[in-house]
Design a protein around this motif. Structure first.
Motif, PDB file in Angstrom:
ATOM      1  N   LYS B  10      49.819  54.421  39.730  1.00  0.00           N
ATOM      2  CA  LYS B  10      48.362  54.335  39.833  1.00  0.00           C
ATOM      3  C   LYS B  10      47.721  54.557  38.463  1.00  0.00           C
ATOM      4  N   PHE B  11      48.194  55.568  37.775  1.00  0.00           N
ATOM      5  CA  PHE B  11      47.740  55.860  36.419  1.00  0.00           C
ATOM      6  C   PHE B  11      48.046  54.690  35.503  1.00  0.00           C
ATOM      7  N   ARG B  12      49.256  54.136  35.721  1.00  0.00           N
ATOM      8  CA  ARG B  12      49.675  53.017  34.898  1.00  0.00           C
ATOM      9  C   ARG B  12      48.801  51.807  35.152  1.00  0.00           C
ATOM     10  N   ARG B  13      48.438  51.631  36.418  1.00  0.00           N
ATOM     11  CA  ARG B  13      47.624  50.468  36.758  1.00  0.00           C
ATOM     12  C   ARG B  13      46.259  50.561  36.091  1.00  0.00           C
ATOM     13  N   VAL B  14      45.702  51.773  36.071  1.00  0.00           N
ATOM     14  CA  VAL B  14      44.409  51.959  35.399  1.00  0.00           C
ATOM     15  C   VAL B  14      44.523  51.579  33.926  1.00  0.00           C
ATOM     16  N   ALA B  15      45.584  52.063  33.285  1.00  0.00           N
ATOM     17  CA  ALA B  15      45.767  51.768  31.861  1.00  0.00           C
ATOM     18  C   ALA B  15      45.965  50.271  31.648  1.00  0.00           C
ATOM     19  N   GLU B  16      46.757  49.659  32.559  1.00  0.00           N
ATOM     20  CA  GLU B  16      47.060  48.244  32.389  1.00  0.00           C
ATOM     21  C   GLU B  16      45.804  47.398  32.572  1.00  0.00           C
ATOM     22  N   LEU B  17      45.017  47.732  33.589  1.00  0.00           N
ATOM     23  CA  LEU B  17      43.816  46.932  33.836  1.00  0.00           C
ATOM     24  C   LEU B  17      42.766  47.173  32.764  1.00  0.00           C
ATOM     25  N   SER B  18      42.726  48.385  32.213  1.00  0.00           N
ATOM     26  CA  SER B  18      41.735  48.636  31.163  1.00  0.00           C
ATOM     27  C   SER B  18      42.076  47.863  29.901  1.00  0.00           C
ATOM     28  N   SER B  19      43.325  47.422  29.793  1.00  0.00           N
ATOM     29  CA  SER B  19      43.691  46.644  28.605  1.00  0.00           C
ATOM     30  C   SER B  19      43.250  45.195  28.724  1.00  0.00           C
ATOM     31  N   LEU B  20      42.872  44.769  29.932  1.00  0.00           N
ATOM     32  CA  LEU B  20      42.504  43.359  30.095  1.00  0.00           C
ATOM     33  C   LEU B  20      41.174  43.047  29.428  1.00  0.00           C
ATOM     34  N   GLY B  21      40.316  44.055  29.306  1.00  0.00           N
ATOM     35  CA  GLY B  21      38.983  43.799  28.787  1.00  0.00           C
ATOM     36  C   GLY B  21      38.981  43.230  27.387  1.00  0.00           C
ATOM     37  N   SER B  59      43.382  30.326  25.588  1.00  0.00           N
ATOM     38  CA  SER B  59      44.489  31.284  25.579  1.00  0.00           C
ATOM     39  C   SER B  59      44.031  32.645  26.101  1.00  0.00           C
ATOM     40  N   GLY B  60      42.769  32.996  25.842  1.00  0.00           N
ATOM     41  CA  GLY B  60      42.255  34.236  26.405  1.00  0.00           C
ATOM     42  C   GLY B  60      42.260  34.197  27.917  1.00  0.00           C
ATOM     43  N   PHE B  61      41.809  33.067  28.486  1.00  0.00           N
ATOM     44  CA  PHE B  61      41.794  32.970  29.942  1.00  0.00           C
ATOM     45  C   PHE B  61      43.200  32.965  30.503  1.00  0.00           C
ATOM     46  N   ILE B  62      44.125  32.277  29.807  1.00  0.00           N
ATOM     47  CA  ILE B  62      45.497  32.221  30.326  1.00  0.00           C
ATOM     48  C   ILE B  62      46.111  33.606  30.336  1.00  0.00           C
ATOM     49  N   PHE B  65      44.610  35.601  33.146  1.00  0.00           N
ATOM     50  CA  PHE B  65      45.165  35.247  34.448  1.00  0.00           C
ATOM     51  C   PHE B  65      46.571  35.793  34.612  1.00  0.00           C
ATOM     52  N   ARG B  66      47.353  35.714  33.520  1.00  0.00           N
ATOM     53  CA  ARG B  66      48.720  36.237  33.605  1.00  0.00           C
ATOM     54  C   ARG B  66      48.713  37.728  33.880  1.00  0.00           C
ATOM     55  N   LEU B  68      46.437  39.347  35.446  1.00  0.00           N
ATOM     56  CA  LEU B  68      45.926  39.641  36.780  1.00  0.00           C
ATOM     57  C   LEU B  68      46.830  39.128  37.886  1.00  0.00           C
ATOM     58  N   LYS B  69      47.758  38.208  37.537  1.00  0.00           N
ATOM     59  CA  LYS B  69      48.560  37.566  38.581  1.00  0.00           C
ATOM     60  C   LYS B  69      49.408  38.586  39.332  1.00  0.00           C
ATOM     61  N   LYS B  70      49.854  39.611  38.589  1.00  0.00           N
ATOM     62  CA  LYS B  70      50.670  40.644  39.225  1.00  0.00           C
ATOM     63  C   LYS B  70      49.914  41.347  40.349  1.00  0.00           C
ATOM     64  N   TYR B  71      48.599  41.461  40.164  1.00  0.00           N
ATOM     65  CA  TYR B  71      47.830  42.245  41.125  1.00  0.00           C
ATOM     66  C   TYR B  71      47.331  41.429  42.292  1.00  0.00           C
ATOM     67  N   SER B  72      47.428  40.106  42.165  1.00  0.00           N
ATOM     68  CA  SER B  72      46.912  39.295  43.253  1.00  0.00           C
ATOM     69  C   SER B  72      47.780  39.423  44.495  1.00  0.00           C
ATOM     70  N   LYS B  73      49.039  39.842  44.317  1.00  0.00           N
ATOM     71  CA  LYS B  73      49.902  40.023  45.490  1.00  0.00           C
ATOM     72  C   LYS B  73      49.445  41.198  46.337  1.00  0.00           C
ATOM     73  N   ASP B  74      48.914  42.215  45.649  1.00  0.00           N
ATOM     74  CA  ASP B  74      48.559  43.430  46.378  1.00  0.00           C
ATOM     75  C   ASP B  74      47.304  43.265  47.211  1.00  0.00           C
ATOM     76  N   LEU B  75      46.467  42.283  46.844  1.00  0.00           N
ATOM     77  CA  LEU B  75      45.178  42.173  47.523  1.00  0.00           C
ATOM     78  C   LEU B  75      45.328  41.562  48.911  1.00  0.00           C
TER      79      LEU B  75
END
Lengths: 248, 75
Positions: B10-21, B59-62, B65-66, B68-75
């Motif tokens: 969970k902590f890791r997910r927060v860090a990972e998603l905060s890096s997407l910005g 390339s930014g969008f790609i 998407f890459r 975020l793709k990992k998280y689309s399974k969880d939704l």
């Protein structure tokens, strides 16, 4: 800028080593204008962080025992935290990346924290240091990717899955790999620089007690930013070393 | 798998998603930088800048998407 002033320890370092270093660079034909302000503060602080870490780690691991002493068990805990990150993200073969990942992580964490000591600054609040860390990770994961897959197969990743789209995918992939350097370094630099600037501004408003909550937050940011850096390095290494499943 | 993945990262997910910005702006900045330097190199004033700006955005969008793709399974 008004906020910038020389730290006493940097002045001391320059007074001690500025002239010999200037003479040394003079041998290679590089002329130094001002030997007393030759070595910039972030290099001095990085050296201090490195020396401190070497001292702490070598003292704690001088006598390695099966039943660890308190210092040894703390360090084992730290190393195990990095190891579990690597094995979770990269897999079992990720253990061989532990030396670089743990070194970068511990260095960045210590460098973030040393800014809270009065009379010191974080070397990571200068862009040069964070770019250096990001470049190390960048070259390392490419090298490991080439080493584990061979140059041909590794380069094939850059062309994307469809051969017809390869001329389009190549610049896009190259840009996305270079943007990793930018985002890694700018994130760390921005967070630590903002944190230090905030504390300095608060200090200049009221020099008592007001900066304390911000310094407490700064400890948290230091940990988070070091963790994010390590985590992203692990993800990049995993992406470079992974066999085909990343692009499927 | 599920028990582990809900508790620990969970902590890791927060860090990972905060890096997407930062992914999108840094890709665009790198694309612009490449385009600017290539323009200087080939003396082709606006074209490389525009092409590489578009490539940087793509390339930014790609990479977004890459990520975020990992998280689309969880939704």
């Amino acid at each position: 800028m008004e906020l910038e002033h020389n730290l006493a320890i940097v002045d001391l370092f320059n007074r001690a080593f500025g002239k010999p270093l200037a003479a040394f660079f003079g041998l290679f034909g590089i002329h130094v204008h001002d030997p007393n302000h030759f070595v910039p503060d972030y290099i001095v602080m990085s050296l201090i962080v490195a020396v401190l870490l070497i001292l702490i780690f070598s003292l704690a691991t001088r006598k390695i025992q099966v039943i660890p002493s308190s210092g040894q068990s703390v360090l084992e805990l730290i190393v195990q935290a990095f190891e579990s990150q690597l094995t979770e993200i990269v897999g079992e073969e990720g253990r061989k990346f532990l030396p670089l990942v743990a070194t970068v992580g511990i260095f960045i964490f210590a460098a973030n924290l040393i800014g809270l000591v009065p009379g010191m600054m974080s070397p990571t609040s200068k862009l040069n240091v964070t770019v250096a860390c990001a470049l190390v990770v960048f070259f390392y994961y490419h090298w490991q990717g080439i080493k584990s897959q061979g140059p041909g197969r590794y380069l094939k990743h850059f062309f994307g899955p469809i051969p017809a789209l390869a001329p389009l995918m190549l610049p896009i992939e190259i840009i996305s790999h270079f943007s990793r350097i930018v985002s890694l370094s700018v994130r760390l630099f921005g967070n630590i620089f903002a944190e230090e600037l905030l504390i300095v501004v608060m200090l200049s408003i009221i020099p008592f007690f007001l900066p304390l909550p911000f310094m407490a937050i700064a400890i948290f940011t230091s940990l988070i930013q070091a963790f994010v850096f390590v985590l992203l390095s692990c993800i990049y290494i995993a992406g470079a070393v992974a066999h085909e499943e990343e692009h499927s | 798998m599920n028990d582990e993945s809900t508790e620990k990262p969970k902590f890791r997910r927060v860090a990972e998603l905060s890096s997407l910005g930062l992914m999108l702006p840094s890709s665009i900045a790198v694309g612009l930088f490449f385009g600017y330097q290539l323009d200087k190199l080939f003396n082709s004033h606006p074209w490389m800048l525009l092409i590489f700006l578009l490539l940087g955005i793509a390339s930014g969008f790609i990479s977004l998407f890459r990520g975020l793709k990992k998280y689309s399974k969880d939704l």
